[in-house]
Motif scaffolding. Structure first.
Motif, PDB file in Angstrom:
ATOM      1  N   ALA A  94      45.542  27.932  68.120  1.00  8.86           N
ATOM      2  CA  ALA A  94      46.970  28.272  68.178  1.00  8.86           C
ATOM      3  C   ALA A  94      47.371  29.190  67.031  1.00  8.86           C
ATOM      4  O   ALA A  94      48.294  29.994  67.165  1.00  8.86           O
ATOM      5  N   ARG A  95      46.658  29.086  65.938  1.00  9.30           N
ATOM      6  CA  ARG A  95      46.935  29.922  64.761  1.00  9.30           C
ATOM      7  C   ARG A  95      46.090  31.197  64.759  1.00  9.30           C
ATOM      8  O   ARG A  95      46.058  31.918  63.763  1.00  9.30           O
ATOM      9  N   LEU A 104      49.593  25.339  73.973  1.00  3.85           N
ATOM     10  CA  LEU A 104      50.462  26.069  74.899  1.00  3.85           C
ATOM     11  C   LEU A 104      51.587  25.179  75.404  1.00  3.85           C
ATOM     12  O   LEU A 104      52.757  25.593  75.432  1.00  3.85           O
ATOM     13  N   ALA A 142      54.139  24.569  72.665  1.00  5.22           N
ATOM     14  CA  ALA A 142      55.029  25.717  72.466  1.00  5.22           C
ATOM     15  C   ALA A 142      56.055  25.814  73.590  1.00  5.22           C
ATOM     16  O   ALA A 142      57.248  26.062  73.336  1.00  5.22           O
ATOM     17  N   VAL A 150      59.466  34.510  74.853  1.00  2.00           N
ATOM     18  CA  VAL A 150      58.579  34.568  73.681  1.00  2.00           C
ATOM     19  C   VAL A 150      57.489  33.502  73.791  1.00  2.00           C
ATOM     20  O   VAL A 150      56.314  33.769  73.513  1.00  2.00           O
ATOM     21  N   ALA A 151      57.844  32.301  74.235  1.00  2.00           N
ATOM     22  CA  ALA A 151      56.849  31.230  74.389  1.00  2.00           C
ATOM     23  C   ALA A 151      55.819  31.601  75.452  1.00  2.00           C
ATOM     24  O   ALA A 151      54.620  31.366  75.256  1.00  2.00           O
ATOM     25  N   TYR A 181      53.507  34.206  74.010  1.00  2.58           N
ATOM     26  CA  TYR A 181      52.560  33.548  73.111  1.00  2.58           C
ATOM     27  C   TYR A 181      51.446  32.878  73.918  1.00  2.58           C
ATOM     28  O   TYR A 181      50.269  32.970  73.574  1.00  2.58           O
ATOM     29  N   TRP A 191      49.092  35.485  75.157  1.00  2.00           N
ATOM     30  CA  TRP A 191      48.252  35.974  74.054  1.00  2.00           C
ATOM     31  C   TRP A 191      47.157  34.971  73.726  1.00  2.00           C
ATOM     32  O   TRP A 191      45.996  35.339  73.526  1.00  2.00           O
ATOM     33  N   MET A 192      47.526  33.689  73.668  1.00  2.00           N
ATOM     34  CA  MET A 192      46.546  32.688  73.294  1.00  2.00           C
ATOM     35  C   MET A 192      45.438  32.576  74.332  1.00  2.00           C
ATOM     36  O   MET A 192      44.265  32.445  73.977  1.00  2.00           O
TER      37      MET A 192
END
Length: 190
Positions: free
Chosen positions: A26-27, A118, A121, A143-144, A147, A150-151
């Motif tokens: 996640a980071r 995920l 978030a 935005v979530a 993200y 992307w993840m």
């Protein structure tokens, strides 16, 4: 690929390690891959992430609409299970076509564990969005979702050691399957 130990790795140890993998992935830390798959049974055990994500899934769905009321709950649960099974099966052909077949167990384990982050978030965005004006709430959800995409891309690229473009194909496959399953759930539950 991480060094796989024998059958001495317990399910509990794999789950704890999988949660650690989710936090690191996640980071944006590739190091999370080392925690995603501890044993040959690790891929199968990574599906425990589906059980851990069930409550956040139900919370998100119940806050978003009335699909969980009445006849919608069984359809939602069937769709949820299908989502956890369909992507790993469909991805196998794409992994083989990419020449990365031996990395598929690591990829699926990392993909499954990453879903913990995920869902966290998406649940946070949903809960916070309920307190915000609709425009801001929609932006927060967007935005979530960005993200989350992307993840998924990051996990595919790093676990399979493929280019960003090829990793995007796995994300597109997941999105397409998700939309297909959602349309089935909508027809059956609606």
């Amino acid at each position: 690929m991480p060094r796989l130990s024998g059958p001495g790795v317990s399910t509990e140890a794999q789950i704890v390690s999988g949660i650690r993998a989710a936090i690191l992935l996640a980071r944006g830390k590739e190091e999370g891959l080392r925690h995603a798959l501890l044993s040959m049974e690790g891929t199968a055990r990574s599906f425990w992430a589906g059980a851990l994500c069930l409550l956040p899934f139900l919370a998100i769905r119940s806050l978003g609409n009335d699909a969980l009321l009445g006849a919608g709950l069984p359809a939602e649960l069937i769709g949820y299970v299908l989502g956890w099974v369909a992507f790993p099966l469909a991805s196998l052909a794409l992994v083989d076509a990419s020449g990365r077949g031996p990395l598929w167990p690591l990829f699926i384990a990392a993909w499954n564990w990453a879903n913990l982050a995920l869902y966290a978030a998406l649940l946070a965005a949903t809960l916070l969005g309920a307190l915000l004006p609709p425009g801001v709430a929609n932006l927060l959800l967007l935005v979530a979702f960005a993200y989350a995409l992307w993840m998924e891309w990051f996990v595919a690229q790093k676990a399979l050691r493929i280019s960003g473009v090829r990793a995007a194909l796995f994300v597109l496959l997941d999105v397409a399957l998700g939309l297909f399953i959602a349309s089935l759930v909508g027809r059956v539950g609606g």
